[in-house]
Motif scaffolding. Structure first.
Motif, PDB file in Angstrom:
ATOM      1  N   PHE A 312       0.797  -1.267   0.032  1.00 39.84           N
ATOM      2  CA  PHE A 312       0.188  -0.126  -0.129  1.00 39.84           C
ATOM      3  C   PHE A 312       1.089   1.164  -0.038  1.00 39.84           C
ATOM      4  O   PHE A 312       1.931   1.297   0.347  1.00 39.84           O
ATOM      5  CB  PHE A 312      -1.033   0.108   1.085  1.00 39.84           C
ATOM      6  CG  PHE A 312      -0.424  -0.034   2.309  1.00 39.84           C
ATOM      7  CD1 PHE A 312      -0.053   1.199   3.269  1.00 39.84           C
ATOM      8  CD2 PHE A 312       0.056  -1.342   3.164  1.00 39.84           C
ATOM      9  CE1 PHE A 312       0.540   1.209   4.652  1.00 39.84           C
ATOM     10  CE2 PHE A 312       0.697  -1.347   4.461  1.00 39.84           C
ATOM     11  CZ  PHE A 312       0.872  -0.274   5.177  1.00 39.84           C
ATOM     12  N   LYS A 313       0.367   2.283  -0.592  1.00 41.81           N
ATOM     13  CA  LYS A 313       1.042   3.521  -0.521  1.00 41.81           C
ATOM     14  C   LYS A 313       0.090   4.592  -0.071  1.00 41.81           C
ATOM     15  O   LYS A 313      -0.986   4.658  -0.167  1.00 41.81           O
ATOM     16  CB  LYS A 313       1.221   3.929  -2.146  1.00 41.81           C
ATOM     17  CG  LYS A 313       2.113   5.308  -2.263  1.00 41.81           C
ATOM     18  CD  LYS A 313       2.372   5.731  -3.668  1.00 41.81           C
ATOM     19  CE  LYS A 313       1.295   5.905  -4.677  1.00 41.81           C
ATOM     20  NZ  LYS A 313       1.551   6.389  -6.085  1.00 41.81           N
ATOM     21  N   VAL A 314       0.701   5.608   0.961  1.00 43.80           N
ATOM     22  CA  VAL A 314       0.004   6.633   1.610  1.00 43.80           C
ATOM     23  C   VAL A 314       0.424   7.844   0.968  1.00 43.80           C
ATOM     24  O   VAL A 314       1.485   8.031   0.955  1.00 43.80           O
ATOM     25  CB  VAL A 314       0.445   6.439   3.167  1.00 43.80           C
ATOM     26  CG1 VAL A 314      -0.244   7.608   3.689  1.00 43.80           C
ATOM     27  CG2 VAL A 314      -0.179   5.077   3.501  1.00 43.80           C
ATOM     28  N   GLU A 315      -0.625   8.654   0.570  1.00 43.45           N
ATOM     29  CA  GLU A 315      -0.250  10.181   0.040  1.00 43.45           C
ATOM     30  C   GLU A 315      -1.060  10.903   0.951  1.00 43.45           C
ATOM     31  O   GLU A 315      -2.344  11.087   0.864  1.00 43.45           O
ATOM     32  CB  GLU A 315      -0.727  10.292  -1.096  1.00 43.45           C
ATOM     33  CG  GLU A 315       0.012   9.189  -2.149  1.00 43.45           C
ATOM     34  CD  GLU A 315      -0.556   9.375  -3.602  1.00 43.45           C
ATOM     35  OE1 GLU A 315      -0.126  10.226  -4.470  1.00 43.45           O
ATOM     36  OE2 GLU A 315      -1.261   8.536  -3.924  1.00 43.45           O
ATOM     37  N   ASP A 316      -0.186  11.920   1.909  1.00 48.07           N
ATOM     38  CA  ASP A 316      -1.060  12.902   2.598  1.00 48.07           C
ATOM     39  C   ASP A 316      -0.249  14.003   2.882  1.00 48.07           C
ATOM     40  O   ASP A 316       0.858  13.973   3.566  1.00 48.07           O
ATOM     41  CB  ASP A 316      -1.381  12.502   4.169  1.00 48.07           C
ATOM     42  CG  ASP A 316      -2.133  13.233   4.758  1.00 48.07           C
ATOM     43  OD1 ASP A 316      -2.177  14.446   4.719  1.00 48.07           O
ATOM     44  OD2 ASP A 316      -3.249  12.974   5.640  1.00 48.07           O
ATOM     45  N   PRO A 317      -0.099  15.219   2.142  1.00 54.13           N
ATOM     46  CA  PRO A 317       0.873  16.440   2.120  1.00 54.13           C
ATOM     47  C   PRO A 317       0.859  16.954   3.322  1.00 54.13           C
ATOM     48  O   PRO A 317       1.828  17.832   3.909  1.00 54.13           O
ATOM     49  CB  PRO A 317       0.541  17.192   1.024  1.00 54.13           C
ATOM     50  CG  PRO A 317      -1.198  17.072   0.734  1.00 54.13           C
ATOM     51  CD  PRO A 317      -1.291  15.370   1.177  1.00 54.13           C
ATOM     52  N   VAL A 318       0.026  16.791   4.259  1.00 52.01           N
ATOM     53  CA  VAL A 318      -0.095  17.533   5.653  1.00 52.01           C
ATOM     54  C   VAL A 318       0.792  16.628   6.660  1.00 52.01           C
ATOM     55  O   VAL A 318       1.653  17.376   7.263  1.00 52.01           O
ATOM     56  CB  VAL A 318      -1.717  17.449   5.952  1.00 52.01           C
ATOM     57  CG1 VAL A 318      -1.535  18.216   7.489  1.00 52.01           C
ATOM     58  CG2 VAL A 318      -2.611  18.148   5.183  1.00 52.01           C
ATOM     59  N   TYR A 319       0.640  15.419   6.745  1.00 51.74           N
ATOM     60  CA  TYR A 319       1.227  14.591   7.626  1.00 51.74           C
ATOM     61  C   TYR A 319       2.844  14.244   7.238  1.00 51.74           C
ATOM     62  O   TYR A 319       3.774  14.165   7.969  1.00 51.74           O
ATOM     63  CB  TYR A 319       0.719  13.312   8.062  1.00 51.74           C
ATOM     64  CG  TYR A 319      -0.104  13.582   9.104  1.00 51.74           C
ATOM     65  CD1 TYR A 319       0.254  13.523  10.585  1.00 51.74           C
ATOM     66  CD2 TYR A 319      -1.750  13.415   9.041  1.00 51.74           C
ATOM     67  CE1 TYR A 319      -0.681  13.516  11.500  1.00 51.74           C
ATOM     68  CE2 TYR A 319      -2.647  13.446  10.007  1.00 51.74           C
ATOM     69  CZ  TYR A 319      -2.012  13.781  11.214  1.00 51.74           C
ATOM     70  OH  TYR A 319      -2.827  13.680  12.449  1.00 51.74           O
ATOM     71  N   TYR A 320       2.980  13.947   5.747  1.00 46.81           N
ATOM     72  CA  TYR A 320       4.225  13.565   5.395  1.00 46.81           C
ATOM     73  C   TYR A 320       4.881  14.390   4.456  1.00 46.81           C
ATOM     74  O   TYR A 320       4.183  15.206   3.596  1.00 46.81           O
ATOM     75  CB  TYR A 320       3.891  12.272   4.710  1.00 46.81           C
ATOM     76  CG  TYR A 320       3.317  11.090   5.650  1.00 46.81           C
ATOM     77  CD1 TYR A 320       3.763  10.806   6.770  1.00 46.81           C
ATOM     78  CD2 TYR A 320       1.840  10.984   5.515  1.00 46.81           C
ATOM     79  CE1 TYR A 320       3.155   9.973   7.675  1.00 46.81           C
ATOM     80  CE2 TYR A 320       1.169  10.250   6.279  1.00 46.81           C
ATOM     81  CZ  TYR A 320       1.807   9.711   7.332  1.00 46.81           C
ATOM     82  OH  TYR A 320       1.121   8.789   8.329  1.00 46.81           O
ATOM     83  N   THR A 321       5.915  14.367   4.166  1.00 43.03           N
ATOM     84  CA  THR A 321       6.625  15.113   3.274  1.00 43.03           C
ATOM     85  C   THR A 321       6.776  14.547   1.867  1.00 43.03           C
ATOM     86  O   THR A 321       7.005  15.282   0.677  1.00 43.03           O
ATOM     87  CB  THR A 321       8.254  15.348   3.613  1.00 43.03           C
ATOM     88  OG1 THR A 321       9.038  14.013   3.635  1.00 43.03           O
ATOM     89  CG2 THR A 321       8.417  16.149   4.979  1.00 43.03           C
TER      90      THR A 321
END
Length: 373
Positions: A312-321
């Motif tokens: 799985f791939k996680v995309e979240d520009p708030v939590y992660y760079t």
């Protein structure tokens, strides 16, 4: 008890255990899905795809993912401090597993009790003893390699938190400590209230737990259900003919359901699940920290009769760079998964609140300790 390669998953000996909803009931529910979705779901393939040697396939030609599976392992999402590499040799994996704290705890708790010690001292009796825990006893084997973390990108095996993400995680941990002196039921994390599975077991991004790391998958041409044993979460995921059709079928952005808003499609022999609009309370609590704007893309590929390759791939520009990716294996287990009927939210929560109010009346605080769900 769940482990990397265990012989049985029958928890019927537990007082709270009841058989999970029958497979036939799930199939009956799923059989209505095409009608409810008015033809938006994918139609069965006219001709079944040629099966790879030994690869189980459903009647529509797609790989058959149905069955009971486990990801129980001492491997965790992130790599342990001081562990400098992703892959262990078989000898290293065996040696390090034998020194794992949870493995030692289970061995110690399995030793005979000394009746001469008498009853425990007055005070906190602790949480579960190791008899109830089932975290696994070996490192996870993925693509034939023993892995020290599920995260493969970044290569250091750590979550690539942004500065804002680190602050939000710190706030979340402060919030979790409210459960030590609760003022109301909302002081507790979702799994303390038996809403969703603890430690990320329900997904999206299905993580192994300290017990109940088991899943039942039911597959039809129009939908797939993944039932997590922990807190008996059930993700009902509609299947569409292609990526564009699936993404267009996501619900309104204003809705943020528990476990998110998932849709799925096939890319060759790989099932792709895309989840957005995850509930903010779930995303805040972690361990996969997400805002409602996050996107999680899961891919399940039947690797053999005994294993599903899961990534799985996680995309979240708030939590992660940057986006990050994890890989693990779901290993086949015999029999069915039985319902873990979580009742802390019905009974224990009331007792905890009453205890807190009584402690406040005496000028003290008992706090909340031990393993929870």
């Amino acid at each position: 008890m769940a482990c990397a390669a265990r012989a049985a998953v029958d928890y019927s000996g537990r007082p709270e255990a009841r058989p999970i909803r029958k497979l036939a009931d799930l199939l009956l529910i799923l059989s209505a899905a095409p009608i409810l979705l008015l033809g938006a779901l994918a139609a069965p393939a006219a001709v079944a795809a040629p099966a790879a040697a030994g690869l189980p396939r459903a009647a529509d030609g797609h790989p058959d993912l149905s069955g009971a599976w486990t990801n129980a392992s001492i491997t965790k999402l992130t790599r342990a401090p001081g562990m400098g590499k992703l892959v262990l040799t078989p000898d290293e994996a065996k040696r390090l597993a034998s020194s794992d704290p949870m493995v030692h705890r289970k061995a110690a708790d399995a030793a005979p009790i000394d009746a001469g010690q008498g009853a425990p001292a007055v005070g906190d009796p602790g949480g579960y003893n190791a008899f109830w825990l089932d975290a696994g006893s070996a490192y996870g084997e993925v693509k034939g390699e023993y892995r020290t973390s599920w995260i493969v990108d970044p290569t250091d095996g750590q979550l690539p938190f942004s500065e804002a993400g680190r602050k939000l995680v710190a706030q979340a941990r402060t919030r979790t400590r409210l459960a030590e002196t609760p003022t109301d039921p909302e002081s507790f994390d979702p799994w303390d209230r038996c809403i969703i599975g603890s430690r990320g077991s329900g997904g999206p991004g299905m993580l192994n737990n300290i017990y109940n790391s088991n899943y039942q998958i039911v597959q039809t041409p129009g939908a797939i259900v993944i039932v997590s044993e922990m807190i008996h979460d059930a993700r009902t995921i509609p299947l569409f003919k292609d990526k564009a059709t699936a993404q267009a079928a996501h619900g309104p952005a204003a809705l943020h359901p528990w476990l998110g808003d998932p849709v799925a499609w096939w890319e060759g022999d790989t099932l792709v699940i895309e989840t957005i609009n995850v509930n903010g309370e779930q995303g805040r609590a972690g361990p996969i920290f997400l805002t409602p704007k996050a996107k999680v893309t899961e891919r399940l590929t039947r690797a053999s009769t005994k294993q599903i390759f899961y990534e799985f791939k996680v995309e979240d520009p708030v939590y992660y760079t940057k986006p990050w990716r994890a890989e693990m294996s779901l290993n086949a287990i015999p029999g069915q998964v039985y319902e873990y009927a979580c009742h802390e939210g019905n009974y224990a929560l009331v007792d905890i609140m009453q205890g807190q109010r009584a402690a406040e009346g005496k000028g003290g605080s008992p706090g909340k300790t031990g393993d929870n769900n």
